[in-house]
Design a protein around this motif. Sequence first.
Motif, mmCIF file in Angstrom:
data_model
loop_
_atom_site.group_PDB
_atom_site.id
_atom_site.type_symbol
_atom_site.label_atom_id
_atom_site.label_comp_id
_atom_site.label_asym_id
_atom_site.label_seq_id
_atom_site.Cartn_x
_atom_site.Cartn_y
_atom_site.Cartn_z
ATOM 1 N N SER A 274 5.121 -7.305 5.551
ATOM 2 C CA SER A 274 4.729 -6.040 6.160
ATOM 3 C C SER A 274 3.438 -5.427 5.606
ATOM 4 C CB SER A 274 5.859 -5.020 5.999
ATOM 5 O OG SER A 274 6.134 -4.828 4.626
ATOM 6 N N ARG A 275 2.949 -5.900 4.432
ATOM 7 C CA ARG A 275 1.738 -5.276 3.890
ATOM 8 C C ARG A 275 1.055 -6.166 2.853
ATOM 9 N NH1 ARG A 275 2.920 -1.335 -0.833
ATOM 10 N NH2 ARG A 275 4.806 -2.231 -1.678
ATOM 11 N N ARG A 276 -0.147 -5.710 2.491
ATOM 12 C CA ARG A 276 -0.890 -6.364 1.405
ATOM 13 C C ARG A 276 -0.781 -5.476 0.166
ATOM 14 N NH1 ARG A 276 -6.773 -8.293 2.927
ATOM 15 N NH2 ARG A 276 -7.140 -6.359 1.847
#
Length: 177
Positions: free
Chosen positions: A49-51
Motif C-alpha cells: 500500500s505504500r513506500r
Amino acid sequence: MNLNAPRILVLNAGYEPLGLTTIRRGVLLVQSETADTVIPSPLYLRTPSRRVPVPSVIRLRRMVRRPLGRLSLNRRNVLRRDNHTCQYCGQRGRPLTIDHVLPKSRGGKDTWENLVAACYACNTKKGDRTPQEAGMRLLRKPGPPGYLAWITFELQEVPDEWLPFLPTAGVTRVYAD
C-alpha cells in the motif's frame, strides 16, 4: 549476515554512535517512534500500500548505555587495522602476512600489540628476530583498534553522511579489499 547489504548507523540520544543495524530493524525503530531519522537515504521499502523511506542514520529517543565493542583478533581484522599496508616498508597492494613483532619462539603472544601486517619480503627479512635486531622499524606501534572499529570494520566503505557522527581521530573512511 550479508556484508554488502546497506546498514543504518544508530546514534544514542546524545548523538554518540552505538552501532549498525539492518534496514528492517532501523525502519521498525523509526515506525515505532523509538528512534528518529537523522539523515534519510535514497532507498525505500515497498509495501503493497505504500513506500516507506529508509533512513541512513537514526537517533534513539532514549539514552542507552553504549556497549563495549570487542573486535575479534584475527587475520582479517589485523589487516584492516593496518589498512592493508606492510608495517615495515609501507607497501600496499602486495600479498601480506601477519608478523609477530616479538616472535612466537621467544614468547610472543597473539595479541593486538604483537601482530602486524607485513609483506612476504619484510617478514622473511625480519625472520625470527625482533624489528630492532633486524634493523627494521615499525611504521606505527601496534595496538587494539579504536572503539569505532568494531562498528565500521564490517563495511566496505563508510558512507560520507556518517562522517559528522564519527570521531575524526579514529575513522575518516574505511575500505576493505
